[in-house]
Design an enzyme around this catalytic site. Structure first.
Site: not given
Length: 394
Positions: A24, A78, A80, A82, A145, A164, A191, A224
């Site tokens: 993104h 989280h 999100e 991914d 975040h 994250d 990151y 990640h």
């Protein structure tokens, strides 16, 4: 990759996305990973899932350890996509009625993405779940975040599953930071600079909260990249990056050019900075991804922006970068503007206005040169760089 046992009964069962190059708007030159963790005790917990499209690979990884149907619960740190994109598929395979633990905001967000029939169980700060000999506790980390974010802490093994936070977009067979070596810090810095810089004040408060609580970490497991067997290293880096102080004597020159005039100016400004002891990075926007530029901005004292004037305004790539940088809210920076022009020359003033809105210190008035800089014009650019070097050192 095959699952890796990172502690007794604790496995990284995540997957690697070797070929993703744009996350993104964030350049991922080396790909990324979607980490997920399986804890096998009297009860079995899966912490986070993976991006949609990788669900079957996640199930295959789990199947090398246990029958996925034996998983007793899933914990979503989280929401999100991914990390949660494969949740409906995974829940269907292990049993739709099994509890899906998340924060209060996690329930709200997940139910908007997926079926409300999932068995959402809301966790609060400090709640605990016993798996038998292992205990999970939860730390709310709102706006790190997203508003739903939380950490999961495995008390007996002193392992933090940090969602994250502390991550890197890095694809590799190495599992731990000490195996990768120092190069991983660049990916961690990138990151942070592009995903978490905006939340720097909250990160400082979180570090303080964890310190006061006396939590100890043997391993930090982000969603990640590699896992941190030297957790103090990344925690110290986050504290430093969040304070945005004590940056190096370094300047980033961010610019674009129409007919090479602003390019010539940028290199002359860089010469003036370099000749006065400043580490300088000239970065042309159509040759550098904005996320790579922000990585350099993070630990620089100065951001110097150059643009030709186009249609009484700034060049489109410059406008894009300024918008991107504004959203990340870097602090304690020196700023300056320069550019070439034909007949109106508004770009420098517009850049200075934007830098002022970001509370950058502007110690030197902007420099603009009509059409092509001659030797005298290039000398003005070098002097412009020299003046900025004095401000950076001062």
């Amino acid at each position: 990759m095959k699952p890796v046992e990172i502690a007794k009964g604790v496995y990284d069962v995540g997957v690697i996305d070797w070929n993703i190059r744009d996350f993104h708007g964030y350049s991922t030159h080396l790909g990324t990973s979607y980490n997920a963790f399986l804890i096998v005790d009297e009860k079995i917990a899966l912490i986070d899932t993976v991006k949609k499209g990788f669900a079957e690979q996640l199930l295959r990884n789990i199947s090398t350890i246990i029958d996925p149907g034996k998983i007793d619960m899933v914990i979503s740190n989280h929401t999100e996509m991914d990390h949660s994109g494969s949740l409906p598929y995974i829940m269907d395979k292990i049993g739709i009625q099994k509890p899906l633990y998340c924060s209060k905001m996690g329930e709200k967000n997940l139910s908007r993405h997926f079926s409300s029939d999932l068995n959402y169980q809301v966790l609060k700060e400090g709640d605990e779940i016993s798996l038998g000999s292992k205990t999970l506790t939860f730390i709310e980390t709102r706006m790190l975040h997203w508003p739903d974010s939380m950490f999961t802490y495995l008390k007996e093994d002193k392992i933090l599953f940090s969602s994250d936070a502390f991550g890197q977009h890095y694809a590799g067979h190495e599992e731990f930071d000490d195996v990768v070596g120092n190069k991983i810090m660049f990916h961690a810095q990138k990151y942070y600079a592009n995903i978490l810089l905006l939340y720097a004040p909250l990160i400082l408060k979180l570090v303080e909260k964890i310190t006061k609580a006396g939590l100890e970490f043997n391993i930090i497991c982000p969603d990640h990249g590699v896992l941190w067997r030297n957790p103090g290293r990344i925690i110290e880096a986050y504290a430093k990056w969040s304070k945005q102080e004590d940056c190096a004597d370094k300047a980033v020159i961010v610019y674009d050019t129409m007919w090479d005039s602003t390019h010539q100016m940028a290199l002359a400004v860089a010469d003036g900075l370099h000749e006065n002891g400043i580490d300088v990075r000239p970065m042309k926007l159509r040759d550098w991804d904005r996320s790579d530029i922000m990585t350099e901005v993070l630990d620089a004292k100065a951001v110097i922006i150059g643009s030709p004037t186009l249609n009484n305004g700034i060049f489109p790539t410059i406008a894009d970068f300024i918008t991107y940088m504004k959203g990340l809210k870097p602090k304690n920076k020196i700023g300056a503007a320069f550019g070439s022009f034909g007949w109106s020359g508004e770009s420098v003033k517009i850049i200075e206005q934007n830098l002022g809105e970001m509370n950058f210190d502007l110690p030197v008035s902007g420099l603009k040169i009509p059409f092509v800089p001659d030797n005298n014009g290039l000398e003005k650019c070098r002097e412009f760089g020299s003046q900025l070097a004095k401000a950076i050192k001062g």
